[in-house]
Design a protein around this motif. Structure first.
Motif, short mmCIF file in Angstrom:
data_model
loop_
_atom_site.label_atom_id
_atom_site.label_comp_id
_atom_site.label_asym_id
_atom_site.label_seq_id
_atom_site.Cartn_x
_atom_site.Cartn_y
_atom_site.Cartn_z
N ILE A 285 31.95 37.56 42.20
CA ILE A 285 33.28 38.08 42.51
C ILE A 285 33.26 38.69 43.90
O ILE A 285 32.54 39.65 44.17
CB ILE A 285 33.71 39.13 41.48
N SER A 286 34.06 38.10 44.78
CA SER A 286 34.15 38.55 46.16
C SER A 286 34.93 39.85 46.26
O SER A 286 35.77 40.16 45.40
CB SER A 286 34.82 37.47 47.02
N ARG A 287 34.72 40.61 47.32
CA ARG A 287 35.50 41.84 47.53
C ARG A 287 36.89 41.51 48.08
O ARG A 287 37.78 42.37 48.07
CB ARG A 287 34.76 42.77 48.49
N ASN A 288 37.06 40.29 48.60
CA ASN A 288 38.37 39.89 49.08
C ASN A 288 39.34 39.77 47.90
O ASN A 288 39.06 39.07 46.92
CB ASN A 288 38.26 38.54 49.81
N GLU A 289 40.48 40.45 47.98
CA GLU A 289 41.39 40.53 46.85
C GLU A 289 41.93 39.16 46.45
O GLU A 289 42.04 38.85 45.25
CB GLU A 289 42.53 41.48 47.16
#
Length: 559
Positions: free
Chosen positions: A492-496
């Motif tokens: 899971i990326s930190r980019n929303e």
């Protein structure tokens, strides 16, 4: 010139007894404490040059110089700042027999004379080293043998310095020419010239010279010149031609050839090594002179945990690579040099080495104007990266030890995991990144920790990525079943936007029909924590991965 040294008392009335031998060694550029001699002392200098003050009488000592002083003498030794200084101090007692009694003898053995000549140097050194090696005598016989060694040494001292007005012997005359070479090595010197200076026929001069020094005259001259050249190469930035001339060579190419014959390297290679530099070839082919042990390092790349594992501190990093990492809190004291490089900040830090995990040649040319710069492949396998960094940073042993310990723990971890899940399972790692783009991971990030000989196997499509050392592959969502293994790790990326795309996919019918999802073998993982391939993250994964695999979920949970 006749020698007139003689003892103040007949030798037959003096009885000598060895007391102690000390070996002292000091690094360059030191001023040493005053020495107060309680006993008779013989000082023999093994290394270095500098000043010697004996009861306010100044001398210049060099290798092989010898001085003998009576009890109560004060000495002060200083170095010239360019070399290590070492010397032996041999202390001894003397009794003077008068009539039927013996009394301590405190006078000088050579009145008004401190410096003595003892030759040849090689034989003198062997004799003293023999005494030093046997200094810890235990038995009466060992003590006696040590006294014999000492008396043999003193016999040599008197033999070479008690001439009672006689003319110089041929050996002494040749000895003077050795000193002449030491002082005039930069001038043209021939055997004929030396033999004439000694007033000894040339046919006789060379054998005597070899007996004194262990070398033929011209070989000795070359050795002296090379030693002086080595000193200049360490200290001076003068052109090679000028250094060759200063030490007595008129032909630069002949000097270069002889230097290489004697040292195994060219003068330039020697200068780089002795000044603490080494030439390396970096990832993209640049040959760069870098410090052997850099003190002010800037690292611009995503595997900073490699440096932490090696115990290396940096003065500058690009923080964009570190945000969200498991070691982010360790980096607050390190300057951020930006991404791309902020040249002003970088210059102010005055680095002595910059490591750039980038193959952009324009970036390299810009950065390398600031300090020695090498490119580094941060996507290479862990072992290769640590070994390369160990070479660049003078940490080869640390890299070797860390890798050995890591692989032992890694093997133990997989043995424990396989006992729980069984061998031969396949695994896949997916991530949404750069918006809603979907990637399957190959040779880097979390997947590099999963595909191990006794760990998870790669499904065919991913194995092709591994075989070609491809870090990742962008795929369409409907291709997920092709790459999905028995276990799925969803990063899971930190980019929303990317995060929401992953959440949407994990609710889709396509996803729900995957065998790994239906059996509950899906592990949702924080990408910024665990999709890094640096050594520190890989080491932490040895603890986290068994916990992660033991936790089955199909829902997103930030870990």
């Amino acid at each position: 010139m006749p020698l007139t040294y003689k003892p103040s008392q007949p030798l037959r009335s003096l009885r000598f007894q060895f007391a102690e031998i000390l070996y002292m060694r000091h690094t360059s550029n030191c001023t040493f404490e005053r020495i107060e001699c309680e006993l008779h002392s013989l000082f023999v200098f093994r290394e270095g040059t500098g000043g010697l003050l004996i009861d306010q009488h100044p001398f210049i000592y060099t290798t092989g110089k010898c001085y003998i002083v009576p009890p109560g003498t004060s000495l002060c030794i200083t170095s010239d700042g360019s070399s290590t200084v070492s010397y032996y101090q041999i202390t001894f007692m003397i009794d003077h027999r008068k009539s039927n009694a013996s009394v301590p003898y405190y006078d000088s053995l050579f009145p008004n004379q401190y410096e003595v000549s003892i030759y040849p140097w090689s034989r003198l050194l062997r004799s003293i080293e023999d005494i030093h090696a046997n200094r810890n005598h235990q038995s009466e016989l060992e003590w006696f043998n040590q006294q014999v060694r000492f008396m043999q040494l003193m016999s040599t001292v008197f033999e070479h310095n008690l001439r009672l007005g006689q003319e110089l012997s041929p050996t002494q005359s040749v000895e003077h020419t050795v000193q002449y070479i030491d002082n005039n090595y930069s001038e043209p010197i021939t055997v004929k010239q030396l033999s004439q200076l000694a007033n000894v026929p040339a046919w006789r001069y060379t054998p005597i010279f070899q007996e004194l020094t262990g070398k033929k005259p011209l070989d000795y001259v070359t050795d002296i010149r090379m030693k002086k050249a080595q000193e200049l190469l360490q200290q001076s930035d003068d052109p090679l031609r000028e250094i060759a001339f200063q030490v007595g060579f008129t032909d630069e190419y002949y000097f270069n050839r002889r230097f290489r014959q004697m040292t195994g390297m060219t003068p330039k290679q020697y200068a780089r090594q002795m000044r603490g530099k080494v030439k390396v070839k970096d990832w993209t082919g640049h040959e760069v002179d870098i410090p052997i042990h850099p003190k002010r390092l800037i690292y611009h790349g995503e595997t900073f945990g490699d440096l932490i594992a090696l115990g290396v501190e940096a003065i500058g990093i690009s923080s964009v690579f570190m945000k969200g990492s498991i070691y982010e809190d360790l980096l607050h004291h390190i300057e951020d040099v930006g991404h791309p490089f902020d040249p002003d900040t970088t210059r102010k830090l005055a680095p002595d080495l910059i490591i750039v995990a980038n193959d952009d040649e324009k970036l390299y040319q810009d950065v390398s104007k600031i300090a020695p710069t090498v490119t580094f492949n941060s996507f290479a396998p862990l072992d290769e990266r640590l070994q390369t960094l160990g070479m660049l940073l003078g940490k080869q042993q640390e890299a070797k030890q860390w890798l050995e310990a890591f692989h032992r723990k890694e093997q133990a971890m997989w043995e424990a995991i396989n006992a729980h899940i069984g061998p031969g399972q396949t695994a896949s790692v997916f991530i949404y990144d750069r918006g809603e783009r979907l990637f399957v991971m190959g040779s880097t990030g979390l997947s590099s920790a999963l595909y191990y000989p006794s760990g998870f196997r790669a499904i065919d499509g991913i194995q092709k990525l591994l075989d070609t050392n491809q870090s990742y592959l962008e795929i369409a969502e409907d291709e997920i079943p092709i790459f999905a293994g028995d276990r799925i790790f969803m990063l899971i990326s930190r980019n929303e936007v990317s995060k929401q795309a992953a959440m949407r996919m994990m609710k889709s019918e396509l996803w729900q029909q995957l065998p790994a999802v239906r059996s509950g073998n899906v592990h949702v993982v924080n990408a910024m924590h665990w999709n890094l391939n640096d050594a520190l993250t890989r080491e932490r994964l040895l603890h986290e991965l068994p916990l992660l695999i033991g936790h089955k979920t199909a829902a997103y949970k930030q870990k």
